[in-house]
Design a protein around this motif. Structure first.
Motif, PDB file in Angstrom:
ATOM      1  N   PHE A 101      41.216 -29.331 -44.268  1.00 27.32           N
ATOM      2  CA  PHE A 101      41.481 -28.782 -45.618  1.00 27.32           C
ATOM      3  C   PHE A 101      42.757 -29.830 -46.194  1.00 27.32           C
ATOM      4  CE2 PHE A 101      40.737 -24.809 -43.365  1.00 27.32           C
ATOM      5  CZ  PHE A 101      39.237 -24.589 -44.166  1.00 27.32           C
ATOM      6  N   HIS A 102      42.036 -30.490 -47.225  1.00 23.31           N
ATOM      7  CA  HIS A 102      43.076 -31.627 -47.821  1.00 23.31           C
ATOM      8  C   HIS A 102      44.440 -30.979 -48.716  1.00 23.31           C
ATOM      9  CE1 HIS A 102      41.670 -30.994 -52.116  1.00 23.31           C
ATOM     10  NE2 HIS A 102      40.539 -31.093 -51.969  1.00 23.31           N
ATOM     11  N   GLY A 103      45.435 -31.792 -48.818  1.00 22.37           N
ATOM     12  CA  GLY A 103      46.304 -31.405 -49.622  1.00 22.37           C
ATOM     13  C   GLY A 103      46.229 -31.560 -51.306  1.00 22.37           C
ATOM     14  N   ARG A 104      47.232 -31.139 -51.973  1.00 19.94           N
ATOM     15  CA  ARG A 104      46.966 -31.107 -53.327  1.00 19.94           C
ATOM     16  C   ARG A 104      46.979 -32.535 -53.846  1.00 19.94           C
ATOM     17  NH1 ARG A 104      48.302 -27.656 -57.712  1.00 19.94           N
ATOM     18  NH2 ARG A 104      49.172 -28.504 -59.474  1.00 19.94           N
ATOM     19  N   GLY A 105      46.031 -32.745 -54.544  1.00 16.85           N
ATOM     20  CA  GLY A 105      45.848 -33.927 -55.493  1.00 16.85           C
ATOM     21  C   GLY A 105      45.400 -33.929 -56.730  1.00 16.85           C
ATOM     22  N   GLU A 106      46.247 -34.041 -57.742  1.00 17.26           N
ATOM     23  CA  GLU A 106      45.887 -33.432 -59.045  1.00 17.26           C
ATOM     24  C   GLU A 106      44.897 -34.541 -59.742  1.00 17.26           C
ATOM     25  OE1 GLU A 106      49.611 -32.896 -61.390  1.00 17.26           O
ATOM     26  OE2 GLU A 106      50.256 -31.075 -59.976  1.00 17.26           O
ATOM     27  N   THR A 107      44.951 -35.664 -59.142  1.00 21.18           N
ATOM     28  CA  THR A 107      43.697 -36.748 -59.708  1.00 21.18           C
ATOM     29  C   THR A 107      42.724 -37.073 -58.448  1.00 21.18           C
ATOM     30  OG1 THR A 107      45.180 -38.384 -58.597  1.00 21.18           O
ATOM     31  CG2 THR A 107      45.492 -37.816 -60.785  1.00 21.18           C
ATOM     32  N   GLY A 121      46.414 -27.885 -47.943  1.00 20.18           N
ATOM     33  CA  GLY A 121      45.439 -27.708 -46.787  1.00 20.18           C
ATOM     34  C   GLY A 121      45.831 -26.773 -45.823  1.00 20.18           C
ATOM     35  N   GLY A 122      47.418 -26.758 -45.577  1.00 19.20           N
ATOM     36  CA  GLY A 122      47.856 -25.904 -44.450  1.00 19.20           C
ATOM     37  C   GLY A 122      47.754 -24.427 -45.197  1.00 19.20           C
ATOM     38  N   ALA A 123      48.133 -24.312 -46.485  1.00 19.26           N
ATOM     39  CA  ALA A 123      47.837 -22.992 -47.048  1.00 19.26           C
ATOM     40  C   ALA A 123      46.293 -22.623 -46.692  1.00 19.26           C
ATOM     41  CB  ALA A 123      48.090 -22.997 -48.496  1.00 19.26           C
ATOM     42  N   ALA A 124      45.316 -23.534 -47.106  1.00 15.09           N
ATOM     43  CA  ALA A 124      43.990 -22.969 -46.788  1.00 15.09           C
ATOM     44  C   ALA A 124      43.692 -22.616 -45.064  1.00 15.09           C
ATOM     45  CB  ALA A 124      42.977 -24.412 -47.102  1.00 15.09           C
ATOM     46  N   ALA A 125      44.568 -23.382 -44.396  1.00 13.35           N
ATOM     47  CA  ALA A 125      43.979 -23.104 -42.912  1.00 13.35           C
ATOM     48  C   ALA A 125      44.831 -21.556 -42.622  1.00 13.35           C
ATOM     49  CB  ALA A 125      44.730 -24.064 -42.230  1.00 13.35           C
ATOM     50  N   TRP A 126      45.996 -21.233 -43.178  1.00 15.76           N
ATOM     51  CA  TRP A 126      46.541 -19.930 -42.850  1.00 15.76           C
ATOM     52  C   TRP A 126      45.458 -19.049 -43.646  1.00 15.76           C
ATOM     53  CZ3 TRP A 126      50.152 -18.997 -39.683  1.00 15.76           C
ATOM     54  CH2 TRP A 126      51.236 -19.648 -39.564  1.00 15.76           C
ATOM     55  N   HIS A 127      44.901 -19.369 -44.754  1.00 15.84           N
ATOM     56  CA  HIS A 127      43.925 -18.278 -45.254  1.00 15.84           C
ATOM     57  C   HIS A 127      42.782 -18.188 -44.437  1.00 15.84           C
ATOM     58  CE1 HIS A 127      40.671 -17.005 -47.803  1.00 15.84           C
ATOM     59  NE2 HIS A 127      40.443 -18.033 -48.199  1.00 15.84           N
ATOM     60  N   PHE A 128      42.024 -19.041 -44.035  1.00 19.29           N
ATOM     61  CA  PHE A 128      40.990 -19.029 -43.240  1.00 19.29           C
ATOM     62  C   PHE A 128      41.409 -18.310 -41.768  1.00 19.29           C
ATOM     63  CE2 PHE A 128      38.976 -21.102 -46.454  1.00 19.29           C
ATOM     64  CZ  PHE A 128      37.533 -21.248 -46.352  1.00 19.29           C
ATOM     65  N   ALA A 129      42.307 -18.678 -41.262  1.00 18.99           N
ATOM     66  CA  ALA A 129      42.785 -18.008 -39.967  1.00 18.99           C
ATOM     67  C   ALA A 129      43.026 -16.714 -40.061  1.00 18.99           C
ATOM     68  CB  ALA A 129      44.082 -18.425 -39.539  1.00 18.99           C
ATOM     69  N   VAL A 130      43.696 -15.958 -41.190  1.00 20.45           N
ATOM     70  CA  VAL A 130      43.804 -14.681 -41.015  1.00 20.45           C
ATOM     71  C   VAL A 130      42.677 -13.695 -41.568  1.00 20.45           C
ATOM     72  CG1 VAL A 130      46.345 -14.961 -41.168  1.00 20.45           C
ATOM     73  CG2 VAL A 130      44.948 -14.337 -43.218  1.00 20.45           C
ATOM     74  N   HIS A 131      41.979 -14.141 -42.537  1.00 20.75           N
ATOM     75  CA  HIS A 131      40.775 -13.661 -43.120  1.00 20.75           C
ATOM     76  C   HIS A 131      39.634 -13.585 -42.242  1.00 20.75           C
ATOM     77  CE1 HIS A 131      43.485 -13.820 -46.526  1.00 20.75           C
ATOM     78  NE2 HIS A 131      43.251 -12.619 -46.796  1.00 20.75           N
ATOM     79  N   HIS A 132      39.386 -14.775 -41.601  1.00 22.62           N
ATOM     80  CA  HIS A 132      38.212 -15.014 -40.894  1.00 22.62           C
ATOM     81  C   HIS A 132      38.472 -15.265 -39.405  1.00 22.62           C
ATOM     82  CE1 HIS A 132      36.257 -14.985 -44.745  1.00 22.62           C
ATOM     83  NE2 HIS A 132      37.015 -15.941 -45.120  1.00 22.62           N
ATOM     84  N   ALA A 133      39.282 -14.771 -38.764  1.00 20.34           N
ATOM     85  CA  ALA A 133      39.939 -15.180 -37.426  1.00 20.34           C
ATOM     86  C   ALA A 133      38.982 -14.888 -36.062  1.00 20.34           C
ATOM     87  CB  ALA A 133      41.162 -14.120 -37.013  1.00 20.34           C
TER      88      ALA A 133
END
Length: 683
Positions: free
Chosen positions: A172-178, A247-259
């Motif tokens: 999962f990619h990091g924040r990129g405003e552009t 992308g780390g936030a996304a990985a935490w989210h996918f880990a706990v909600h769809h473990a």
């Protein structure tokens, strides 16, 4: 070890990482009255280049339509999104002024060229990219809005369509405003990224831009995975979720909600919850409403910490990175559940991967991949605050006592010997759970099929249940008072219960197919009509800008039975101006009449108030209707991804005398959640 082709591309990786680590601007972004535009407007395109882009895009469009018109075979049409992503990237950058630097205009010509080459090979029935290894960009058509969305792949040189199934890592990619589609595709054409393990496909989802893969971005992850599974041989027991920063936030989210779906999770930096992160990283003083605090439970990973008992997790942080907070707070939550977080720390390292720490992370991930996902766990723990995330391995929570309060279930399988009978025992303990299902697929219960099953729920035994001859076992249970009963709860006529994917809040309607339904009549009150019109226009624009698709919009008089069957209907206006709303107004739990908006024991003047709500559609209880709302987080939330959480519950009454702003659609004078049967809660 990286494969050979990755080494030659490392030069591009640094630029990609720099783009992906663009982060919010700290305290300067804490002023709701002064919100910068997201994404910012790009540079002006010189007239000569604009004319040439328009000419080439028109030719490209004709070629795409020619393929769709002449080649009707399923195989060709299935590959058309791989062409369309190039057209959309260049077209949208031009149309919406999203060239953020002059060099990106040249990238558009480059992508149009490559897209037209793909179109030509597809027209000949000889697609050139389907057997390609290395960096490959592909696309799919989303169920949400019919838009084509891109994703990137790193295909190892060892991959073969006739070979064994292979490991897949999400990145999962990091924040990129552009990070427009144009820049994302260019990045995925040029950069391997942080990790490219040997004999592994790495999937880089676009995630519909900057949302930490929540809401439509979450759906994007699964839709991209489904697309990859159609084209490549993926080992379903060797899929990992990984990412850094946002992308780390996304990985935490996918880990706990769809473990239960991953062999491992590897979050790096990012955030793992909303309130503490905004205080620490954003230095923001929070003053949430009571329903906001409830709704933080949707994505606050700390609330779901026990679910990580179901998936091996390797976290990473730089020692001096402020976003180390994400893993630190998860470690505290895990410790409360009796677990110790594996947390690799890069010494004296800011917001990036440290070289030796990265090697250690890879060593551990490779070891976990060699074992693979635990396809059959004998003990399952599941916590949720919403039926949106209600499943873990063979346990599904079907009903909750109350949404946004903790529902918890632990199910343990063992064999119990008795003097007369030998029982296969499921011991289950629950909290806040009103109904659940045990579902073991054929072959999973590898026991003597002559044995019986005993299910002990909160110390109450239900006995004599049979194992299928295919060694499967399925049984549902519901609670009446304090007593558990075998079977699903009997349905009562006219009563609709909250259930998975039909549980709210309002934002849930935008995680599946939806249609904005535009009123063609005149509202009872001019202020309501003006507000609804402006909010509809805003909803269309914000969907395109922040979830990178074109919202489907239809007049109320044009809605068909197929629309009612296949989409969530977002109804704008009032029961007088919107024909569909008029059809269902007397079937909703909140009354909106010429005299009042009546909710519970309160009445609000309809001349200067409007109703926002979500409810199962009375015309099709398997879909939602939404009244007067797009996704509920507004412009202020786009400045920090941790703010991108639901801002309204199941319903709200808005005083229109206060104009909308970057946080609210007006002054919210009353709001709440419907109960578990979609009725207004009594005080």
């Amino acid at each position: 070890m990286r494969t050979a082709f990755t080494a030659s591309l490392c030069v591009f990786a640094l630029a990609a990482v720099k783009l992906s680590l663009t982060i919010a601007d700290g305290p300067a972004d804490n002023i709701p009255a002064n919100v910068r535009r997201m994404p910012k407007l790009g540079v002006e395109v010189p007239a000569e280049k604009r004319a040439e882009l328009e000419t080439q895009l028109a030719a490209f469009d004709r070629e795409i339509k020619d393929i769709a018109g002449k080649r009707k075979d399923t195989a060709t049409l299935a590959l058309l999104p791989d062409v369309l992503i190039y057209y959309k990237a260049a077209h949208d950058a031009l149309k919406y002024q999203e060239f953020h630097a002059e060099k990106e205009i040249d990238v558009a010509f480059e992508l149009i060229k490559e897209g037209r080459e793909r179109a030509a090979s597809l027209a000949e029935g000889k697609p050139t990219w389907t057997e390609q290894t290395g960096l490959v960009v592909r696309g799919y058509v989303s169920k949400i809005d019919g838009s084509v969305q891109p994703y990137g792949l790193v295909i190892p040189e060892s991959y073969s369509r006739r070979g064994p199934r292979v490991r897949l890592d999400f990145w999962f990619h990091g924040r990129g405003e552009t990070l427009s589609e144009l820049n994302f595709i260019q990045q995925r054409r040029k950069s391997v990224g942080q990790f490219a393990p040997a004999d592994t496909i790495v999937l880089h989802p676009y995630g519909r831009w900057n949302n930490a893969n929540k809401f439509a971005g979450e759906v994007d992850g699964f839709e991209a995975l489904d697309a990859v599974k159609k084209h490549y041989r993926i080992d379903m027991d060797r899929i990992a979720v990984r990412g850094f920063s946002m992308g780390g936030a996304a990985a935490w989210h996918f880990a706990v909600h769809h473990a239960d779906q991953w062999f491992a999770a590897n979050p790096g930096a990012g955030f793992s919850e909303t309130p503490d992160f905004l205080k620490v990283f954003q230095q923001e003083t929070l003053k949430p409403t009571w329903w906001e605090e409830k709704l933080w439970h949707m994505y606050d990973c700390t609330d779901y910490a026990i679910n990580l008992s179901n998936v091996p997790t390797v976290a990473y942080s730089g020692e001096v990175d402020k976003q180390k907070q994400a893993a630190d707070i998860m470690a505290v939550a895990l410790e409360k559940e009796g677990m110790t977080l594996t947390h690799i720390i890069g010494p004296k390292t800011p917001h990036k991967y440290e070289t030796e720490a990265a090697k250690e992370v890879e060593r551990r991930m490779d070891s976990l991949a060699a074992i693979g996902r635990d396809a059959m766990r004998w003990k399952v723990d599941l916590v949720t605050y919403t039926l949106k995330y209600n499943r873990m391995y063979w346990i599904t929570i079907d009903e909750m006592d109350e949404h946004w309060e903790q529902a918890r279930i632990t199910a343990d399988f063992s064999t119990e010997y008795e003097e007369v009978n030998r029982n296969e025992l499921f011991e289950v303990s629950t909290k806040g759970v009103a109904a659940f299902t045990i579902d073991l697929k054929p072959g999973q219960l590898y026991m003597d099929v002559r044995n019986k099953v005993k299910v002990r729920i909160d110390k109450q035994d239900i006995t004599g249940l049979a194992i299928g001859t295919d060694r499967s076992f399925q049984a549902s249970f519901h609670r009446v008072g304090t007593q558990w009963k075998l079977g699903a709860r009997p349905r009562e006529a006219g009563l609709v219960r909250k259930k998975h994917d039909l549980q709210g809040p309002i934002d849930d309607a935008f995680m599946d197919s939806f249609i904005f339904v535009r009123p063609t009549g005149k509202a009872r009150n001019e202020r309501v009509e003006k507000w609804a019109k402006e909010e509809l226009e805003r909803g269309i624009e914000q969907w395109r800008r922040h979830f990178r698709g074109e919202a489907r919009v239809k007049d109320d008089t044009a809605i068909t039975d197929a629309d009612i069957a296949g989409a969530n209907l977002v109804l704008w206006g009032d029961p007088e101006s919107n024909a569909v709303m008029k059809r269902i107004a007397d079937k909703l739990p909140i009354r909106w009449t010429e005299q009042a908006i009546a909710v519970g024991g309160s009445n609000y003047n309809p001349a200067d108030h409007a109703l926002i709500a979500i409810h199962p559609n009375p015309l099709n209880a398997e879909r939602y209707v939404v009244l007067n709302s797009g996704f509920t987080f507004r412009e202020y939330a786009h400045l920090n991804n941790a703010r991108q959480v639901p801002m309204l519950p199941d319903w709200a009454v808005v005083d229109l005398k206060t104009p909308p702003n970057s946080v609210w659609p007006g002054k919210v004078v009353n709001a709440g959640f419907f109960d578990e049967t979609w009725r207004v809660k009594s005080k």
